[in-house]
Design a protein around this motif. Structure first.
Motif, PDB file in Angstrom:
ATOM      1  N   GLY A 197      -1.172  25.033  28.703  1.00  0.00           N
ATOM      2  CA  GLY A 197      -2.111  24.279  29.524  1.00  0.00           C
ATOM      3  C   GLY A 197      -2.056  22.784  29.299  1.00  0.00           C
ATOM      4  O   GLY A 197      -2.783  22.028  29.950  1.00  0.00           O
ATOM      5  N   VAL A 198      -1.186  22.318  28.388  1.00  0.00           N
ATOM      6  CA  VAL A 198      -1.052  20.884  28.132  1.00  0.00           C
ATOM      7  C   VAL A 198      -0.031  20.303  29.115  1.00  0.00           C
ATOM      8  O   VAL A 198       1.136  20.684  29.078  1.00  0.00           O
ATOM      9  CB  VAL A 198      -0.591  20.611  26.686  1.00  0.00           C
ATOM     10  CG1 VAL A 198      -0.441  19.111  26.452  1.00  0.00           C
ATOM     11  CG2 VAL A 198      -1.573  21.215  25.694  1.00  0.00           C
ATOM     12  N   PRO A 199      -0.445  19.397  30.004  1.00  0.00           N
ATOM     13  CA  PRO A 199       0.498  18.842  30.986  1.00  0.00           C
ATOM     14  C   PRO A 199       1.684  18.158  30.314  1.00  0.00           C
ATOM     15  O   PRO A 199       1.528  17.390  29.365  1.00  0.00           O
ATOM     16  CB  PRO A 199      -0.358  17.820  31.755  1.00  0.00           C
ATOM     17  CG  PRO A 199      -1.756  18.299  31.592  1.00  0.00           C
ATOM     18  CD  PRO A 199      -1.809  18.893  30.222  1.00  0.00           C
ATOM     19  N   LYS A 200       2.880  18.439  30.823  1.00  0.00           N
ATOM     20  CA  LYS A 200       4.098  17.877  30.238  1.00  0.00           C
ATOM     21  C   LYS A 200       4.175  16.360  30.414  1.00  0.00           C
ATOM     22  O   LYS A 200       4.796  15.670  29.605  1.00  0.00           O
ATOM     23  CB  LYS A 200       5.326  18.531  30.860  1.00  0.00           C
ATOM     24  CG  LYS A 200       5.434  20.023  30.575  1.00  0.00           C
ATOM     25  CD  LYS A 200       6.637  20.632  31.278  1.00  0.00           C
ATOM     26  CE  LYS A 200       6.713  22.140  31.022  1.00  0.00           C
ATOM     27  NZ  LYS A 200       7.845  22.762  31.744  1.00  0.00           N
ATOM     28  N   SER A 201       3.557  15.852  31.476  1.00  0.00           N
ATOM     29  CA  SER A 201       3.690  14.427  31.788  1.00  0.00           C
ATOM     30  C   SER A 201       2.646  13.554  31.102  1.00  0.00           C
ATOM     31  O   SER A 201       2.615  12.340  31.327  1.00  0.00           O
ATOM     32  CB  SER A 201       3.599  14.219  33.305  1.00  0.00           C
ATOM     33  OG  SER A 201       2.382  14.724  33.815  1.00  0.00           O
ATOM     34  N   LEU A 202       1.806  14.136  30.257  1.00  0.00           N
ATOM     35  CA  LEU A 202       0.829  13.320  29.533  1.00  0.00           C
ATOM     36  C   LEU A 202       1.527  12.323  28.614  1.00  0.00           C
ATOM     37  O   LEU A 202       2.579  12.629  28.046  1.00  0.00           O
ATOM     38  CB  LEU A 202      -0.078  14.207  28.678  1.00  0.00           C
ATOM     39  CG  LEU A 202      -1.243  14.932  29.333  1.00  0.00           C
ATOM     40  CD1 LEU A 202      -1.965  15.775  28.300  1.00  0.00           C
ATOM     41  CD2 LEU A 202      -2.210  13.958  29.983  1.00  0.00           C
ATOM     42  N   PRO A 203       0.952  11.124  28.438  1.00  0.00           N
ATOM     43  CA  PRO A 203       1.478  10.214  27.413  1.00  0.00           C
ATOM     44  C   PRO A 203       1.451  10.898  26.054  1.00  0.00           C
ATOM     45  O   PRO A 203       0.578  11.730  25.784  1.00  0.00           O
ATOM     46  CB  PRO A 203       0.494   9.035  27.457  1.00  0.00           C
ATOM     47  CG  PRO A 203      -0.111   9.085  28.824  1.00  0.00           C
ATOM     48  CD  PRO A 203      -0.186  10.544  29.178  1.00  0.00           C
ATOM     49  N   ALA A 204       2.410  10.556  25.207  1.00  0.00           N
ATOM     50  CA  ALA A 204       2.606  11.284  23.948  1.00  0.00           C
ATOM     51  C   ALA A 204       1.353  11.331  23.077  1.00  0.00           C
ATOM     52  O   ALA A 204       1.044  12.367  22.484  1.00  0.00           O
ATOM     53  CB  ALA A 204       3.766  10.665  23.171  1.00  0.00           C
ATOM     54  N   GLN A 211       2.132  14.370  47.496  1.00  0.00           N
ATOM     55  CA  GLN A 211       3.160  13.734  46.677  1.00  0.00           C
ATOM     56  C   GLN A 211       3.002  12.206  46.669  1.00  0.00           C
ATOM     57  O   GLN A 211       3.125  11.579  45.617  1.00  0.00           O
ATOM     58  CB  GLN A 211       4.561  14.105  47.184  1.00  0.00           C
ATOM     59  CG  GLN A 211       4.989  15.537  46.900  1.00  0.00           C
ATOM     60  CD  GLN A 211       4.389  16.533  47.866  1.00  0.00           C
ATOM     61  OE1 GLN A 211       3.913  16.165  48.944  1.00  0.00           O
ATOM     62  NE2 GLN A 211       4.407  17.811  47.504  1.00  0.00           N
ATOM     63  N   THR A 212       2.717  11.615  47.835  1.00  0.00           N
ATOM     64  CA  THR A 212       2.591  10.153  47.882  1.00  0.00           C
ATOM     65  C   THR A 212       1.316   9.679  47.201  1.00  0.00           C
ATOM     66  O   THR A 212       1.245   8.537  46.729  1.00  0.00           O
ATOM     67  CB  THR A 212       2.599   9.646  49.342  1.00  0.00           C
ATOM     68  OG1 THR A 212       1.473  10.188  50.047  1.00  0.00           O
ATOM     69  CG2 THR A 212       3.887  10.038  50.038  1.00  0.00           C
ATOM     70  N   LEU A 213       0.318  10.544  47.137  1.00  0.00           N
ATOM     71  CA  LEU A 213      -0.948  10.150  46.508  1.00  0.00           C
ATOM     72  C   LEU A 213      -0.901  10.234  44.985  1.00  0.00           C
ATOM     73  O   LEU A 213      -1.710   9.605  44.303  1.00  0.00           O
ATOM     74  CB  LEU A 213      -2.086  11.036  47.012  1.00  0.00           C
ATOM     75  CG  LEU A 213      -2.549  10.816  48.453  1.00  0.00           C
ATOM     76  CD1 LEU A 213      -3.564  11.876  48.842  1.00  0.00           C
ATOM     77  CD2 LEU A 213      -3.153   9.422  48.624  1.00  0.00           C
ATOM     78  N   ARG A 214       0.033  11.011  44.448  1.00  0.00           N
ATOM     79  CA  ARG A 214       0.036  11.326  43.017  1.00  0.00           C
ATOM     80  C   ARG A 214       0.005  10.075  42.136  1.00  0.00           C
ATOM     81  O   ARG A 214      -0.867   9.939  41.260  1.00  0.00           O
ATOM     82  CB  ARG A 214       1.257  12.174  42.668  1.00  0.00           C
ATOM     83  CG  ARG A 214       1.379  12.503  41.181  1.00  0.00           C
ATOM     84  CD  ARG A 214       2.605  13.347  40.896  1.00  0.00           C
ATOM     85  NE  ARG A 214       2.731  13.636  39.481  1.00  0.00           N
ATOM     86  CZ  ARG A 214       3.324  12.830  38.591  1.00  0.00           C
ATOM     87  NH1 ARG A 214       3.859  11.683  39.004  1.00  0.00           N
ATOM     88  NH2 ARG A 214       3.373  13.158  37.315  1.00  0.00           N
ATOM     89  N   ASN A 215       0.942   9.169  42.328  1.00  0.00           N
ATOM     90  CA  ASN A 215       0.988   7.974  41.471  1.00  0.00           C
ATOM     91  C   ASN A 215      -0.244   7.099  41.652  1.00  0.00           C
ATOM     92  O   ASN A 215      -0.722   6.478  40.690  1.00  0.00           O
ATOM     93  CB  ASN A 215       2.251   7.157  41.775  1.00  0.00           C
ATOM     94  CG  ASN A 215       3.503   7.809  41.232  1.00  0.00           C
ATOM     95  OD1 ASN A 215       3.444   8.659  40.341  1.00  0.00           O
ATOM     96  ND2 ASN A 215       4.645   7.427  41.757  1.00  0.00           N
TER      97      ASN A 215
END
Length: 261
Positions: free
Chosen positions: A136-143, A34-38
């Protein structure tokens, strides 16, 4: 020593260092997935910058940073007895073999489009409980990136335009609809139609074999370079930009456009 042997020894060296850091470094000890993610996201963007700048030395360095994160996650996974770096490597190897039946099986393809279509169909079959290729498209991708991936995936299963001119006509249609809402000053509809314009332009970029994210970022960099030239000229004249007329600014802007790229 062969290139392959040299490469494997370098990778082994990284694994050893990771073990040492995880055991001895106070900061490395504390990290979690979790801490590595960003930090991982930041490293990938830095790699993207280096690629856009075509700075191969920096691409090498940033690839090392990304690889470190992959090894770091794998180390944490091994501590939790969930997976290790061998599992990660074997997982992607198995996936590549499965998704390239035209290389490792008896499937025949004629072109790149066939390969992409097979890829998406195989992914859909692989998905546990997935009912849509778009899952399969990540929700957090930039628009913008997300729009590109959405269009790639649906095209991979045959939902696509046939010719580039059809997509351009769609762009023109969406621009017309946007202008209608602008004329009527309908703010809610303006945003909706503006989104449709962007989506259709991103789709057109795909037919032109242009990555829209990279294209826009190149324009951002170009604009920054020209505007900073304008700012420097303002300083040279000891005249704040706010005191310059648009005509005066435009002279220096045109000069900036003629600078070497």
């Amino acid at each position: 020593m062969s290139d392959k042997t040299h490469q494997l020894k370098a990778f082994e060296r990284l694994l050893v260092i990771m073990d040492e850091l995880r055991e001895q470094c106070p900061w490395d000890k504390k990290q979690t997935i979790q801490t590595l993610r960003n930090l991982t996201i930041e490293e990938v963007y830095e790699l993207g910058d280096a690629i856009l700048d075509n700075d191969l030395e920096e691409v090498k360095n940033e690839l090392g940073d990304v690889l470190l994160h992959i090894v770091f996650y794998s180390k944490i996974g091994s501590e939790k007895k969930a997976f290790d770096i061998a599992d990660v490597c074997n997982s992607i190897c198995d996936k590549l073999i499965n998704r390239h039946p035209h290389i490792y099986g008896n499937v025949t393809v004629e072109n790149e489009a066939d390969v992409k279509r097979n890829w998406e169909l195989i992914k859909l079959k692989e998905g546990k409980g997935k009912k849509s290729v778009l899952e399969g498209v990540p929700k957090s991708l930039p628009a913008m990136v997300k729009a590109s991936r959405i269009q790639d995936k649906v095209a991979g299963v045959g939902f696509d335009w046939e010719e580039p001119h059809q997509v351009f006509e769609k762009v023109q249609e969406e621009l017309g609809e946007l202008q209608e809402e602008v004329n009527q000053n309908n703010q809610d509809r303006i945003e909706s139609e503006f989104g449709d314009v962007l989506f259709s332009m991103i789709n057109y970029a795909r037919f032109l074999k242009v990555d829209p994210e990279s294209a826009l970022e190149r324009t951002n960099k170009k604009f920054i370079k020209r505007f900073q030239y304008l700012e420097q000229k303002s300083k040279d004249l000891n005249k704040p930009l706010s005191d310059m007329t648009l005509g005066e600014m435009d002279i220096f802007w045109e000069e900036a456009k003629r600078l070497p790229k």
